[in-house]
Motif scaffolding. Structure first.
Motif, short mmCIF file in Angstrom:
data_model
loop_
_atom_site.label_atom_id
_atom_site.label_comp_id
_atom_site.label_asym_id
_atom_site.label_seq_id
_atom_site.Cartn_x
_atom_site.Cartn_y
_atom_site.Cartn_z
N TYR A 137 0.78 -1.42 -0.24
CA TYR A 137 -0.24 -0.56 0.16
C TYR A 137 0.76 1.23 0.35
N VAL A 138 0.86 2.47 -1.23
CA VAL A 138 1.66 3.23 -1.37
C VAL A 138 0.69 4.35 -0.65
N GLY A 139 1.09 4.51 0.46
CA GLY A 139 -0.06 5.95 1.00
C GLY A 139 0.26 7.75 0.51
N GLU A 140 0.09 8.51 0.80
CA GLU A 140 0.86 9.39 1.55
C GLU A 140 -0.01 9.81 2.94
N ASP A 141 -0.73 9.67 3.10
CA ASP A 141 -1.71 10.16 5.10
C ASP A 141 -1.31 9.11 5.68
N LEU A 142 -0.19 9.88 6.76
CA LEU A 142 0.30 9.03 7.54
C LEU A 142 0.01 8.58 8.08
N ASP A 143 -1.58 9.10 8.94
CA ASP A 143 -2.23 9.00 10.11
C ASP A 143 -3.09 7.20 9.22
N VAL A 144 -3.03 7.06 8.25
CA VAL A 144 -3.14 6.00 7.84
C VAL A 144 -3.00 4.16 7.53
N LEU A 145 -1.29 4.75 6.74
CA LEU A 145 -0.88 4.00 6.97
C LEU A 145 -0.20 3.84 8.25
N VAL A 146 -0.53 4.62 9.20
CA VAL A 146 0.02 3.93 10.81
C VAL A 146 -1.47 2.96 11.32
N GLU A 147 -2.50 2.83 10.61
CA GLU A 147 -3.88 2.31 11.13
C GLU A 147 -3.48 1.26 10.64
N LEU A 148 -3.30 1.19 9.78
CA LEU A 148 -3.34 0.75 8.51
C LEU A 148 -2.76 -0.91 8.10
N CYS A 149 -1.65 -0.37 8.25
CA CYS A 149 -0.61 -1.04 7.49
C CYS A 149 -0.06 -1.92 8.43
N ASP A 150 0.71 -3.09 8.23
CA ASP A 150 1.68 -4.24 9.44
C ASP A 150 3.12 -3.30 9.51
N LYS A 151 3.80 -3.37 8.06
CA LYS A 151 5.00 -3.07 8.41
C LYS A 151 4.79 -1.49 7.13
N ILE A 152 6.01 -0.69 7.80
CA ILE A 152 6.17 0.31 7.07
C ILE A 152 7.47 0.83 6.20
N LEU A 153 7.30 0.77 4.95
CA LEU A 153 8.96 0.87 4.17
C LEU A 153 9.02 2.32 3.83
N VAL A 154 10.12 3.11 4.54
CA VAL A 154 10.18 4.18 4.28
C VAL A 154 11.10 4.38 3.15
#
Lengths: 512, 372
Positions: free
Chosen positions: A459-476
């Motif tokens: 999931y490539v996203g721009e809304d960090l709030d959503v990234l933090v709530e939706l994803c399991d891992k985040i690649l920056v």
């Protein structure tokens, strides 16, 4: 009491049979920040276009400084001190900031005087702007600053900002808000269109809400909550809970090693990127726009040429069968039995055929199935029907060109098709950009459902709030390099924001 | 409501509003009204400028295409020639490949047909001759289209300029050939006048009946090809967006070259039909500008070959009518062209009113159903 800067009375605008705005009345005071809130298709853009002279209202009257006015062209709007900052910047790339500010102004060109004036504006409102920097070397947030300064230089007292924070990092957003507060203190009237409820609460004094072209009401921000605003916007209670599930039975699905890309201009867009994607997990990808997200997804999808030495291995469910994806076309990848779905950023320019209806678009990846000269339409029509029903796509019929559908419906068609392919890997780029709350949550839930089915979701996203709530891992990603992979459950968006902007030397993308 | 009165004064005089959800009946009505209006304006022009009786002029104009049996046959002949080129260009234009080279592709097709007639005419049985004419024409027409397509696919050259320049090459080749063939004679005239080798057999008394049959067949085939085949689907996707096509796994280069081969091959076939069935001669004017006229035909019809037939008919009808008026009343050609031009103007112009309506200042507040 504050003076009225601009007032709208009973504005109505129709397009054919569609009523875009119906009896909309609202008022913005001097020295006030008003948020305009509404779902997609609620008529925000139409309303702002009437104020900025692009459309002329069918009925109703606009008042500026208490006087009735007629805004027949963008020039009229300018003359009245109305300035619009669009989502897509209108700047000349090869000009400097200062040149962009003065371009298009009539009369004699006096760069010196202009420079003094612009510098004064920057100081007054605390803008950080290098007047001699060329636009092509600017970041998105610098370009936005330039747009605002340009509008102020032209004498705007009423500023309309269309989703200004959509492309900014949390730090940049914070800075923008600071500047807006300075402008507010100076007596400017500011209208800000946004989807992000937390920002609405943070920056605005009052919130005006539109729903399906009708004006619902204006509330004091101090008396509003995210829940109450979204209820007013949607007209019913909405659940603002993504409901992230726990990853189960994760298996390595993609092994990506040493992927580098160079674009046509010879600039390195991806620099030695390596990471793994697991089934049953959502891997978020964060980064300032243009940090290599597009190239990364397209490399996996077989649409991007990569540099020598790259390897993208697909590992099938049995853990044994491995397929190398580098150097394959999308067709070849599909023929190898890899069910890869991809929701690209450019929906109508890449993911869909705008002039075709839903049925035609469902065929896009499967039209070649089966032998024979003719394309089969029966199954695509069935898929189209089920997508329409399950995702609630609003379309006159299955053959209406998808270009004519609203942004949310276009995205539902695209996501619906990609999920209908029963993928084992699902990649999405900015899947909810421009979508309203309801549709966004529909998409989040769909992605989570795919994850529970064992799909590897990117999931490539721009809304960090959503990234933090939706994803399991985040690649920056930062400047085409992996700046780290973090556990989404144990990180704040501020930390991610820092990782997006500060290149960490020697950072290796790995979670313990 | 003093504000309203004030605003009404400043409101723009006319605004353009898009129509949505037009009924079929309305669409037809607008077009009928356009034709009637065109005839009225034409009548005024005829009466006041030329002093003739408009009704007589219209009768003559109509007679240009329907005056006699042979006139009607000729109308059909010209119609199918134009339609054939439209059919040929349709796939290319649907792919947004601007094939301006129909003219040249027809000419080279006509050229090889003529060469076969001259050099094989008395040496091989007629069946073999026709086969040779058809095959060489189709092949060379396809080649003429392949060259710009290949360059575009591999090096992204501009196909508009390229196909256009190929026209000049074709014209030069034909001019050179005609000069060689005619020798000392003042003109080349009909080929194989004595033996009629390579002339199509007469059916219903006409050499070009075969042309009509072939074109009607192609009209149906192309319709089906574009609408229902996998390749037709690919053409549409490529035309809409190359990125989408790549995303869908379509080999854009292959589709581009394949589609232009089809387009050029049909143009080449057109050259063969013109030489064998229509002219039995060759000159630089063999294509007669149809490679360009057909672009209008293909676009206006939105690539529906049946509508192409209607538009081809309209263009041929107007041209015949103009000729007839000019010769019948010894008017100069320009007057006749104005008359047919006015009709064309109204018919094309009414598309605007099919898709948009105008709202005038006074009506704007009454939510006008007003149309014009």
């Amino acid at each position: 009491m504050l003076d009225s800067a601009i007032q709208l009375k009973n504005l109505t605008k129709t397009f054919g049979r569609v009523v875009a705005n119906k009896n909309v009345s609202l008022e913005v005071h001097k020295g006030e920040i008003l948020s305009l809130l509404g779902e997609n298709g609620s008529g925000k853009t139409t309303l702002m276009n009437m104020i900025s002279g692009i459309y002329y209202p069918d009925e109703g009257q606009i008042f500026v400084d208490g006087k009735p006015v007629d805004i027949r062209s963008p020039k009229d709007a300018f003359d009245l001190g109305i300035g619009m900052i669009h989502q897509h910047f209108k700047l000349v790339d090869v000009f400097t900031a200062l040149e962009n500010i003065v371009v298009g102004r009539g009369g004699k060109l006096d760069l010196k005087a202009a420079r003094a004036q612009v510098t004064a504006i920057c100081e007054k409102y605390h803008f950080q702007l290098d007047l001699d920097q060329k636009v092509y070397s600017m970041s998105v947030s610098q370009k936005q600053t330039l747009e605002i300064v340009k509008v102020l230089y032209r004498g705007a007292n009423i500023l309309i900002l269309d989703e200004p924070t959509a492309v900014l990092t949390p730090q940049e957003t914070e800075h923008l808000f600071e500047v807006l507060r300075y402008m507010k203190a100076d007596g400017k009237a500011i209208v800000i269109i946004t989807h992000k409820l937390n920002e609405v609460l943070e920056i605005s004094d009052r919130v005006a809400i539109l729903r399906k072209g009708e004006y619902v009401g204006t509330v004091e921000t101090s008396q509003a909550t995210e829940m109450s605003l979204s209820e007013m916007m949607v007209g019913q209670k909405v659940s603002l809970d993504i409901g992230r599930s726990q990853p189960m039975n994760t298996k390595k699905r993609l092994a990506i090693r040493h992927v580098s890309c160079v674009n046509k201009e010879g600039v390195t867009t991806l620099d030695d990127v390596s990471f793994d994607v697991y089934s049953g997990e959502i891997l978020g990808i964060a980064g300032i726009s243009g940090s290599g997200q597009k190239e990364l997804l397209e490399s996996i999808a077989g649409l991007q040429r990569t540099q020598e030495g790259a390897s993208i291995e697909y590992i099938a469910d049995d853990g044994e069968t491995k397929v190398q994806l580098i150097g394959k076309t999308p067709r070849e990848i599909k023929d190898l039995g890899v069910a890869l779905s991809f929701v690209p950023e450019d929906r109508l320019g890449m993911g869909l055929v705008g002039s075709m209806g839903m049925t035609g678009n469902m065929m896009l990846k499967s039209y070649g199935n089966g032998h024979g000269f003719f394309a089969r339409r029966k199954e695509p029509r069935k898929v189209a029907e089920s997508v329409m029903e399950e995702l609630g796509v609003v379309t006159p019929n299955l053959n209406t060109p998808v270009r004519r559908l609203s942004g949310g419906n276009v995205q539902k068609v695209l996501v619906g098709r990609e999920i209908a392919n029963e993928p084992t890997v699902l990649m999405t780029a900015y899947a909810v950009r421009g979508l309203d709350i309801n549709t966004s949550y529909t998409i989040y839930h769909l992605l989570d459902e795919q994850k529970r089915k064992g799909v590897a979701v990117v999931y490539v996203g721009e809304d960090l709030d959503v990234l933090v709530e939706l994803c399991d891992k985040i690649l920056v990603l930062c400047g085409g390099r992996v700046n780290g992979v973090v556990d989404a459950r144990h990180i704040t968006k501020e930390e991610i924001g820092l990782m997006m902007t500060n290149r960490r030397e020697g950072a290796v993308g790995n979670v313990k | 409501m003093s504000n309203k009165a004030l605003s009404a004064k400043h409101e723009p005089l006319v605004r353009i509003v898009k129509r949505d959800g037009q009924s079929v009946a309305r669409r037809i009505l607008v077009r009928v009204v356009a034709i009637v209006l065109a005839l009225v304006v034409d009548a005024l022009f005829i009466y006041f400028v030329t002093g003739l009786n408009p009704l007589d002029v219209y009768r003559v104009m109509f007679g240009g295409s329907f005056g006699s049996k042979i006139r009607f046959w000729w109308t059909m002949r010209d119609l199918v020639t134009l339609l054939l080129v439209g059919i040929a260009l349709a796939p290319a234009f649907m792919m947004r490949f601007w094939n301006i080279g129909g003219e040249g592709q027809i000419l080279v097709g006509a050229w090889t047909s003529a060469l076969c007639m001259v050099y094989l005419g008395d040496k091989v049985p007629s069946g073999v001759l026709f086969a040779a004419m058809a095959i060489t024409s189709i092949a060379v027409g396809a080649l003429w289209a392949f060259i710009p397509a290949y360059f575009k696919a591999h090096w992204n050259t501009n196909e508009t300029l390229f196909t256009l320049m190929m026209n000049y090459v074709a014209t030069a080749i034909v001019a050179c050939t005609v000069n060689i063939l005619r020798g000392q004679a003042s003109s080349l005239g009909k080929l194989n006048k004595g033996t009629k080798a390579g002339w199509f057999p007469r059916i219903f008394g006409q050499y070009f009946t075969i042309n009509i049959i072939v074109v009607v067949l192609l009209m149906v085939l192309m319709y089906v090809y574009l609408k229902y085949s996998k390749q037709g689907y690919e053409i549409r996707v490529v035309g809409e967006s190359e990125n989408t096509a790549r995303y869908a796994g379509i080999n854009v280069k292959k589709v581009m070259i394949r589609t232009m081969l089809i387009s050029g091959a049909i143009c080449g076939l057109g050259g063969f039909l013109i030489v064998g069935g229509k002219d039995q001669a060759i000159s630089t004017a063999t294509a007669g500008g149809r490679g360009f006229d057909a672009i209008i035909v293909a676009w206006l019809s939105k690539f529906n070959t049946f509508i192409m037939a209607l538009i081809s008919f309209l263009l041929v009808f107007l041209e015949n009518g103009a000729h007839e008026i000019a010769s019948n009343y010894s008017l100069n050609d320009f007057a006749a062209d104005i008359i047919s031009g006015i009709i064309l103007f109204f018919i094309l112009g009414c598309e605007f009113f099919v898709n948009y309506r105008l709202v005038f200042r006074s009506r704007a507040h009454k939510e006008g159903n007003g149309n014009v």
